[in-house]
Scaffold this motif. Structure first.
Motif, PDB file in Angstrom:
ATOM      1  N   ASN A  64       0.803  -1.224   0.000  1.00 35.59           N
ATOM      2  CA  ASN A  64       0.000   0.000   0.000  1.00 35.59           C
ATOM      3  C   ASN A  64       0.837   1.275   0.000  1.00 35.59           C
ATOM      4  OD1 ASN A  64      -2.807  -1.060   0.143  1.00 35.59           O
ATOM      5  ND2 ASN A  64      -2.043  -2.001   2.016  1.00 35.59           N
ATOM      6  N   THR A  65       2.150   1.135  -0.204  1.00 35.82           N
ATOM      7  CA  THR A  65       3.039   2.284  -0.270  1.00 35.82           C
ATOM      8  C   THR A  65       3.277   2.660  -1.736  1.00 35.82           C
ATOM      9  OG1 THR A  65       4.148   1.685   1.796  1.00 35.82           O
ATOM     10  CG2 THR A  65       5.344   3.133   0.296  1.00 35.82           C
ATOM     11  N   PRO A  66       3.031   3.915  -2.117  1.00 35.61           N
ATOM     12  CA  PRO A  66       3.141   4.311  -3.524  1.00 35.61           C
ATOM     13  C   PRO A  66       4.503   4.073  -4.159  1.00 35.61           C
ATOM     14  CG  PRO A  66       1.986   6.002  -2.260  1.00 35.61           C
ATOM     15  CD  PRO A  66       2.520   5.017  -1.269  1.00 35.61           C
ATOM     16  N   ASN A  67       5.570   4.263  -3.402  1.00 36.64           N
ATOM     17  CA  ASN A  67       6.900   4.096  -3.991  1.00 36.64           C
ATOM     18  C   ASN A  67       7.546   2.762  -3.621  1.00 36.64           C
ATOM     19  OD1 ASN A  67       7.255   5.130  -1.264  1.00 36.64           O
ATOM     20  ND2 ASN A  67       9.428   5.332  -1.756  1.00 36.64           N
ATOM     21  N   CYS A  68       6.723   1.745  -3.460  1.00 36.14           N
ATOM     22  CA  CYS A  68       7.212   0.391  -3.166  1.00 36.14           C
ATOM     23  C   CYS A  68       6.569  -0.584  -4.144  1.00 36.14           C
ATOM     24  CB  CYS A  68       6.888   0.005  -1.731  1.00 36.14           C
ATOM     25  SG  CYS A  68       7.560  -1.593  -1.226  1.00 36.14           S
ATOM     26  N   ALA A  69       7.383  -1.444  -4.744  1.00 35.74           N
ATOM     27  CA  ALA A  69       6.873  -2.428  -5.697  1.00 35.74           C
ATOM     28  C   ALA A  69       7.089  -3.836  -5.150  1.00 35.74           C
ATOM     29  CB  ALA A  69       7.567  -2.274  -7.047  1.00 35.74           C
ATOM     30  N   SER A  70       6.000  -4.575  -5.028  1.00 35.52           N
ATOM     31  CA  SER A  70       6.066  -5.978  -4.612  1.00 35.52           C
ATOM     32  C   SER A  70       5.972  -6.839  -5.876  1.00 35.52           C
ATOM     33  CB  SER A  70       4.924  -6.321  -3.659  1.00 35.52           C
ATOM     34  OG  SER A  70       4.969  -5.522  -2.493  1.00 35.52           O
ATOM     35  N   ILE A  71       7.028  -7.571  -6.168  1.00 32.24           N
ATOM     36  CA  ILE A  71       7.119  -8.349  -7.393  1.00 32.24           C
ATOM     37  C   ILE A  71       7.166  -9.839  -7.040  1.00 32.24           C
ATOM     38  CG2 ILE A  71       8.431  -8.706  -9.529  1.00 32.24           C
ATOM     39  CD1 ILE A  71       7.248  -5.895  -9.163  1.00 32.24           C
ATOM     40  N   VAL A  72       6.459 -10.650  -7.807  1.00 29.09           N
ATOM     41  CA  VAL A  72       6.481 -12.087  -7.571  1.00 29.09           C
ATOM     42  C   VAL A  72       6.914 -12.833  -8.820  1.00 29.09           C
ATOM     43  CG1 VAL A  72       4.765 -12.086  -5.728  1.00 29.09           C
ATOM     44  CG2 VAL A  72       4.007 -12.274  -8.109  1.00 29.09           C
ATOM     45  N   ALA A  73       7.484 -14.002  -8.591  1.00 27.32           N
ATOM     46  CA  ALA A  73       7.778 -14.955  -9.656  1.00 27.32           C
ATOM     47  C   ALA A  73       6.828 -16.126  -9.463  1.00 27.32           C
ATOM     48  CB  ALA A  73       9.231 -15.417  -9.573  1.00 27.32           C
ATOM     49  N   VAL A  74       6.021 -16.403 -10.473  1.00 26.87           N
ATOM     50  CA  VAL A  74       5.072 -17.511 -10.373  1.00 26.87           C
ATOM     51  C   VAL A  74       5.409 -18.566 -11.421  1.00 26.87           C
ATOM     52  CG1 VAL A  74       3.225 -16.051  -9.454  1.00 26.87           C
ATOM     53  CG2 VAL A  74       3.406 -16.389 -11.912  1.00 26.87           C
ATOM     54  N   ASP A  75       5.237 -19.811 -11.022  1.00 29.51           N
ATOM     55  CA  ASP A  75       5.466 -20.941 -11.938  1.00 29.51           C
ATOM     56  C   ASP A  75       4.122 -21.311 -12.545  1.00 29.51           C
ATOM     57  OD1 ASP A  75       5.983 -23.383 -13.187  1.00 29.51           O
ATOM     58  OD2 ASP A  75       7.524 -23.923 -11.734  1.00 29.51           O
ATOM     59  N   ARG A  81       1.926 -20.983  -8.760  1.00 23.16           N
ATOM     60  CA  ARG A  81       2.499 -20.946  -7.407  1.00 23.16           C
ATOM     61  C   ARG A  81       3.598 -19.887  -7.332  1.00 23.16           C
ATOM     62  NH1 ARG A  81       5.414 -26.007  -4.233  1.00 23.16           N
ATOM     63  NH2 ARG A  81       6.268 -24.782  -2.502  1.00 23.16           N
ATOM     64  N   ILE A  82       3.608 -19.117  -6.256  1.00 19.84           N
ATOM     65  CA  ILE A  82       4.650 -18.113  -6.048  1.00 19.84           C
ATOM     66  C   ILE A  82       5.924 -18.818  -5.583  1.00 19.84           C
ATOM     67  CG2 ILE A  82       5.360 -16.108  -4.686  1.00 19.84           C
ATOM     68  CD1 ILE A  82       2.436 -15.293  -4.545  1.00 19.84           C
ATOM     69  N   VAL A  83       6.981 -18.694  -6.381  1.00 21.05           N
ATOM     70  CA  VAL A  83       8.241 -19.365  -6.072  1.00 21.05           C
ATOM     71  C   VAL A  83       9.361 -18.366  -5.789  1.00 21.05           C
ATOM     72  CG1 VAL A  83       7.673 -21.481  -7.323  1.00 21.05           C
ATOM     73  CG2 VAL A  83       8.734 -19.566  -8.550  1.00 21.05           C
ATOM     74  N   GLY A  84       9.039 -17.084  -5.827  1.00 24.79           N
ATOM     75  CA  GLY A  84      10.026 -16.061  -5.513  1.00 24.79           C
ATOM     76  C   GLY A  84       9.358 -14.703  -5.411  1.00 24.79           C
ATOM     77  N   PHE A  85      10.041 -13.775  -4.766  1.00 24.43           N
ATOM     78  CA  PHE A  85       9.491 -12.430  -4.625  1.00 24.43           C
ATOM     79  C   PHE A  85      10.624 -11.431  -4.472  1.00 24.43           C
ATOM     80  CE2 PHE A  85      10.366 -13.610  -0.322  1.00 24.43           C
ATOM     81  CZ  PHE A  85      10.686 -12.417   0.323  1.00 24.43           C
ATOM     82  N   ALA A  86      10.320 -10.174  -4.756  1.00 27.53           N
ATOM     83  CA  ALA A  86      11.271  -9.087  -4.533  1.00 27.53           C
ATOM     84  C   ALA A  86      10.506  -7.856  -4.086  1.00 27.53           C
ATOM     85  CB  ALA A  86      12.061  -8.780  -5.808  1.00 27.53           C
ATOM     86  N   ILE A  87      11.112  -7.107  -3.197  1.00 34.03           N
ATOM     87  CA  ILE A  87      10.557  -5.838  -2.734  1.00 34.03           C
ATOM     88  C   ILE A  87      11.508  -4.732  -3.186  1.00 34.03           C
ATOM     89  CG2 ILE A  87       9.778  -4.474  -0.765  1.00 34.03           C
ATOM     90  CD1 ILE A  87       8.153  -7.024  -1.190  1.00 34.03           C
ATOM     91  N   GLY A 146      13.841 -13.029  -2.471  1.00 33.19           N
ATOM     92  CA  GLY A 146      13.871 -14.388  -1.943  1.00 33.19           C
ATOM     93  C   GLY A 146      13.318 -15.385  -2.935  1.00 33.19           C
ATOM     94  N   VAL A 147      13.896 -16.566  -2.934  1.00 36.13           N
ATOM     95  CA  VAL A 147      13.457 -17.647  -3.821  1.00 36.13           C
ATOM     96  C   VAL A 147      13.160 -18.879  -2.973  1.00 36.13           C
ATOM     97  CG1 VAL A 147      14.105 -19.162  -5.733  1.00 36.13           C
ATOM     98  CG2 VAL A 147      14.831 -16.766  -5.745  1.00 36.13           C
ATOM     99  N   ASP A 148      12.050 -19.511  -3.270  1.00 36.05           N
ATOM    100  CA  ASP A 148      11.663 -20.739  -2.580  1.00 36.05           C
ATOM    101  C   ASP A 148      12.850 -21.706  -2.567  1.00 36.05           C
ATOM    102  OD1 ASP A 148      10.624 -23.349  -1.986  1.00 36.05           O
ATOM    103  OD2 ASP A 148       8.635 -22.700  -2.622  1.00 36.05           O
ATOM    104  N   PRO A 149      13.237 -22.205  -1.384  1.00 35.48           N
ATOM    105  CA  PRO A 149      14.386 -23.119  -1.303  1.00 35.48           C
ATOM    106  C   PRO A 149      14.250 -24.343  -2.204  1.00 35.48           C
ATOM    107  CG  PRO A 149      13.756 -22.368   0.892  1.00 35.48           C
ATOM    108  CD  PRO A 149      12.688 -21.871  -0.047  1.00 35.48           C
ATOM    109  N   HIS A 150      13.020 -24.733  -2.522  1.00 30.95           N
ATOM    110  CA  HIS A 150      12.801 -25.908  -3.375  1.00 30.95           C
ATOM    111  C   HIS A 150      12.867 -25.569  -4.865  1.00 30.95           C
ATOM    112  CE1 HIS A 150      11.686 -28.195   0.170  1.00 30.95           C
ATOM    113  NE2 HIS A 150      10.800 -27.262   0.487  1.00 30.95           N
TER     114      HIS A 150
END
Length: 215
Positions: A64-75, A81-87, A146-150
């Motif tokens: 909910n912060t305007p200058n923050c981007a939540s990014i996901v990696a989905v398979d 399924r979300i297998v990684g993310f970046a803020i 972060g990336v899912d350890p699996h």
């Protein structure tokens, strides 16, 4: 395997928080262990569970912060399924700072607040030493990845980093991050340079910058 990099959806916040708890679990992540020491953790919960409500609140605040981007990696072959993310913290520039939600308070009964305050002080001092009084307001800042350890060693971390680097490059902005010993080789492969080493509770980290072309 098909990995899609995109912005997160609000309903995915709990899944991102859960994954963050796995990636930065206190039994494998040194900094997390210092902030959430074992002797303060409830005996009736698995190690690492006590920080989950705070993690969800923090990811929601970022969303909910305007200058923050939540990014996901989905398979896409695993039902998205979300297998990684970046803020990513985005530059504010010369405009008035956007109104942002308050950072959620850490659970004082399970957190070493003195250690957390020292950690924040180390980071803030590095920001000021590197960029002056404006600190991170003019750069793209990789706050967390972060990336899912699996699902590691599949290029997911590289893809999440590429997303932000490409955005910064288009804007002619620098990228800044704090590298763990494990993450440093990836950042160096992208051309990030070391600004300075920082001793964080006995483990050497490095602040790093990828300068915009022409700087």
């Amino acid at each position: 395997m098909t990995i899609l990099i995109r912005k997160a959806k609000e309903e995915e916040i709990p899944a991102i928080a859960r994954l963050a708890g796995e990636v930065f679990h206190p039994t494998t992540d040194w900094i997390t262990r210092q902030v959430f020491p074992l002797h303060l953790q409830p005996k009736d919960l698995p190690d690492g569970e006590s920080s989950q409500p705070w993690r969800r609140l923090r990811k929601a605040a970022c969303f909910n912060t305007p200058n923050c981007a939540s990014i996901v990696a989905v398979d896409t072959t695993l039902n998205n399924r979300i297998v990684g993310f970046a803020i990513w913290d985005l530059p504010i520039g010369t405009e008035e700072p956007p109104v942002t939600p308050a950072d959620p308070e850490l659970p004082s009964d399970v957190t070493d607040l003195k250690v957390y305050a020292e950690l924040q002080s180390i980071l803030k001092e590095d920001h000021k030493a590197t960029f002056g009084d404006r600190e991170l307001k003019d750069v793209w800042h990789l706050d967390m990845v972060g990336v899912d350890p699996h699902h590691q060693r599949r290029g997911i971390g590289k893809a999440l980093l590429t997303w932000g680097v490409e955005q910064a490059t288009r804007e002619g902005r620098d990228c800044y991050l704090m590298a763990t010993p494990q993450g440093r080789p990836l950042y160096e492969s992208f051309g990030f340079d070391i600004v300075r080493p920082l001793n964080m509770f006995g483990v050497m980290h490095h602040s790093m910058i990828l300068r915009a072309k022409g700087k």
